[in-house]
Structures are given as C-alpha cells and as structure tokens.
Design a protein around this motif. Structure first.
Motif, mmCIF file in Angstrom:
data_model
loop_
_atom_site.group_PDB
_atom_site.id
_atom_site.type_symbol
_atom_site.label_atom_id
_atom_site.label_comp_id
_atom_site.label_asym_id
_atom_site.label_seq_id
_atom_site.Cartn_x
_atom_site.Cartn_y
_atom_site.Cartn_z
ATOM 1 N N ASP A 246 2.126 -6.592 46.392
ATOM 2 C CA ASP A 246 1.378 -7.510 47.281
ATOM 3 C C ASP A 246 1.987 -7.525 48.684
ATOM 4 O O ASP A 246 1.263 -7.518 49.687
ATOM 5 N N ARG A 249 1.163 -4.319 50.553
ATOM 6 C CA ARG A 249 -0.246 -4.310 50.965
ATOM 7 C C ARG A 249 -0.450 -5.187 52.205
ATOM 8 O O ARG A 249 -1.239 -4.846 53.098
ATOM 9 N N ASN A 252 0.079 -3.292 55.188
ATOM 10 C CA ASN A 252 -0.831 -2.143 55.368
ATOM 11 C C ASN A 252 -0.403 -0.864 54.662
ATOM 12 O O ASN A 252 -0.724 0.241 55.121
ATOM 13 N N TYR A 253 0.306 -1.004 53.535
ATOM 14 C CA TYR A 253 0.630 0.181 52.732
ATOM 15 C C TYR A 253 -0.419 0.332 51.638
ATOM 16 O O TYR A 253 -0.676 -0.609 50.881
ATOM 17 N N ASP A 254 -1.031 1.519 51.572
ATOM 18 C CA ASP A 254 -2.023 1.827 50.550
ATOM 19 C C ASP A 254 -1.276 2.377 49.327
ATOM 20 O O ASP A 254 -0.586 3.393 49.428
ATOM 21 N N GLU A 257 -0.460 0.300 41.884
ATOM 22 C CA GLU A 257 0.433 -0.632 41.189
ATOM 23 C C GLU A 257 0.270 -0.415 39.685
ATOM 24 O O GLU A 257 -0.842 -0.412 39.168
ATOM 25 N N LYS A 279 -2.704 8.773 46.442
ATOM 26 C CA LYS A 279 -1.881 7.724 47.061
ATOM 27 C C LYS A 279 -0.436 8.195 47.143
ATOM 28 O O LYS A 279 0.083 8.822 46.217
#
Length: 432
Positions: A246, A249, A252-254, A257, A279
C-alpha cells in the motif's frame, strides 16, 4: 529420442543440473528417495523426469500425485508440468482449494494439488481416485511440515497402495520430519546436493541500515538506486507485506502483491501477473519465497530478517539463477543484528552500504578513537598525583616515570618474545 531427452528439448535445457542428473541416473529408479537441494536448483524438473519416464500412456487412471504446500506452488508446478504433459498427450489436473467444486469424478494421469484439497476429494467426497497411483511426490516437505499439512498427507497415504513409490524433495529436512519419513519411506536413497555442486551465481549480499526510519520508508530510499528487471521485496508477515505494498502504491510504484492475506481470486490474479512478468516489483511474504520461480529476478530486498534464518537463504535463492548475477539487499534495524551474525556464521558475506544522492555507496568506516598507550596512562597518573611539593620533586617524578617506562618496555619485549617462540613452535609442529 527417449522421454528425458524430449523434456530437455521442450524446456530447451542444454544440460541437467546436479540434482536432476543425480535423480535421473539413479541405479534403482523404483526406490523411495529423499532429494535435498537448495531453492532454484531444478528439483521440480528432477521429479517431472522421473514421473514421465514411468507414465503408461494407455492407462487413463491416476498414476502420479504431486503434493505442494500452497496453492501458488501447486499452480506453478501445474503450469510447468502441463507444458510437458501436453507434448506427450498425458492428462494433468490441478486440485487446490479456492477452485469451483466439481461433483463429477476427476480423471487425469497426473494430479498436482495441495494436501488438504486432495484429501477432501479423495477420502471425503470420493470424486478423486488417488489409490491407483504408483508414485507420489511430496514437494517442499519442510514447508509442508511447517504449515501443518503433514497430517493431510498422512491420511492420504493411509488410503493408498502400500507399495507406492515415495519421493520427498526439500531444501532442508528438519528433525521433526524424521518420524514421517521413517513411517512411510522404505530404505530411501538420500541424495543431497551441496552448495558447491549447485549452479550458484555471484549473488551479492548488501546490508543497509534503516537508521531512524521504518523498513518501508527506507525502501523508498533504496528503490531509486536500482534498476531491476524484476525486484522481489520480502516482508516477514502478511500484514507487513500488505502495508509495504500500500505504501509503495501511494508513492506511484506499480507492483504485484502476493501473500496469504489475499482472497483466492486475488492470489490467482497475482500469480497470473507474476507469470506474465509485466511488473518489475513483487511484494511477498515468505509463503512465496519458494513459490515464485522466475528466471528474471535480478534483485531481492528483505525488509528485516525472518525468525527462521533459512528463509533468508531461500529469499536470496530467488535471484542469480543459472549462473547469473544477482543482488540481495537486507534492510536492518538494531534488533536484526543477531540474525545477521547467525547468517555470517553460515558463510553469508555482507557488504555494509549506505544511500547517498540516490546511489548505493560504501559505508564510511567509523573513525576509531586512538587507543591511548597504557604506559602513558600510568605516566599521567604519576604527573597528576596530588602530593605535597618537596625539594627536587620534579627530578624524583622524572626518575619514577623513567623507571615505569623501562619496566613496561621490558614487559612488552618479554611478551613479544614469548609470542614469537609460540608461533615458531606451532610452525615446527605443522612441518612434522
């Protein structure tokens, strides 16, 4: 072309890994077996080759059973096995929890599944006939034990043919596993591949202190410093993995999980995303440290150390596959120092690093405070001694200091001579 040669052609293997070679070249291929080899050494294809050599193409009943402790592992084994089985015209079926219930009889020559789901379908619902199997593989046996699934395996085997061939594969064989092995395996052949024999690449282990920050905050400092193809980020708990995912994210990290806290549908989607390799970042708990089998993992980051330090070694085994380089970065806090010392005793060599200007740099060695000469300490005691001033007191003080220095110097010389004599004596003994 025999079946093993065909598998090598399908998988584009130029040569077998040590564990594969040892399993394939066994003199008695019907004997029970225990294969011990580290993560990433090719155990899966070692038992695939054994199974495909034995399958009778005309017999449509279940002939081989492969047990994996988690859905993720079972799914990945199924994907790899199906590629081979389709080429031979052999039917393979995946059986795990979270799948739609099927009341009709399940028919396949190879069954791959989790212990609990296979037990339910075999013993309770009678829609899966495992009693016809001639060989059973227990993959990741130590994890099967750790997750409490050994009782399910026990029940399955109690309803199977007593002459079934058992092959147990694992990175480690804990003492707690021994009673099970003695109960079900008959004079098993032990095949253990040492680290020196395995396909080990140049994996660098870096230590980076979190300082005053949390693991997830320090992670944000590290990620801009690396340019991974795939980076696998490990947390010690499912909650920690969820928090880290979380947090990344939000910045801004794609990412993907994957951990036990996800619903079945989410986990299935995560596995699909991981397999597609679209990813660059995967946040996982240790349940995935053996389940994610990708060649493109260039970086592994550990947010702290697991309670069982073996899991750190399994984490590191995700990178540097098949003689490629890899980097394993461990973020640590003060309470991680014991784990670091334990790993160093096991032969892991850590390089201490720091982050400066978005780069990983060598940690500056702490400047050691100059150790004061013990003689000068004694001299200070004399010069600082509060005594009543008498005539010629300075002369007497200098003489006392001079005597002290001569005495201490003689002691140093004697000790040095004794040390050299001892070294010479040891050298002579070695020559003999």
């Amino acid at each position: 072309m025999n079946r093993i040669e065909k598998i090598m052609e399908i998988e584009r293997f130029k040569e077998l890994t040590p564990i594969q070679k040892a399993i394939v070249e066994r003199k008695n291929k019907n004997r029970d077996c225990i294969g011990i080899s580290s993560t990433g050494s090719g155990k899966s294809h070692a038992f695939f080759m054994t199974i495909f050599e034995k399958i009778d193409l005309e017999d449509k009943n279940v002939q081989a059973v492969i047990s994996a402790p988690t859905r993720e592992l079972a799914y990945q084994l199924y994907e790899r096995c199906k590629k081979i089985s389709d080429a031979f015209g052999i039917k393979t079926k995946l059986v795990t929890g979270g799948m739609e219930k099927n009341t009709s009889t399940i028919q396949a020559q190879i069954i791959i599944g989790t212990p609990g789901r296979m037990k339910d379908l075999f013993i309770q619902e009678n829609v899966l006939r495992l009693d016809t199997a001639k060989i059973m593989i227990i993959d990741e046996a130590d994890m099967t034990l750790e997750f409490g699934f050994l009782e399910d395996i026990d029940q399955i085997l109690s309803h199977m043919d007593k002459k079934i061939q058992l092959m147990v594969f694992s990175a480690t064989i804990p003492q707690e596993l021994q009673p099970f092995l003695k109960k079900y395996l008959y004079e098993p052949e032990w095949i253990q591949i040492s680290t020196d024999e395995e396909y080990q690449s140049d994996v660098k282990h870096l230590l980076i202190s979190c300082k005053h920050k949390s693991y997830k905050e320090r992670l944000l400092d590290v990620l801009p410093c690396i340019n991974p193809y795939i980076c696998l980020i490990f947390a010690n708990t499912t909650n920690q993995a969820s928090e880290i995912a979380d947090y990344l994210r939000e910045h801004n990290y794609d990412l993907v999980e994957i951990h036990g806290g996800l619903e079945s549908r989410e986990r299935y989607k995560a596995i699909k995303a991981i397999q597609s390799q679209k990813k660059s970042y995967i946040v996982a708990s240790d349940v995935a440290s053996r389940g994610i089998d990708l060649d493109g993992i260039t970086h592994v980051i550990s947010c702290g150390f697991p309670k069982d330090i073996n899991f750190y070694i399994h984490r590191a085994g995700r990178t540097g596959r098949v003689n490629r380089d890899g980097m394993c970065i461990a973020l640590y806090q003060e309470n991680d120092r014991q784990a670091i010392r334990s790993l160093e005793k096991r032969g892991i060599v850590f390089d201490q690093k720091d982050i400066k200007n978005h780069q990983i740099v060598d940690l500056k060695a702490r400047t050691k405070t100059k150790k004061e000469d013990p003689i000068e300490i004694e001299v200070k005691k004399i010069t600082n001694k509060k005594t009543k001033v008498k005539p010629n007191y300075k002369k007497k003080q200098r003489e006392e200091i001079d005597r002290l220095r001569r005495k201490k110097r003689r002691e140093m010389i004697r000790n040095d001579i004794k040390r050299q004599q001892k070294e010479r004596a040891i050298a002579k003994l070695k020559e003999k």
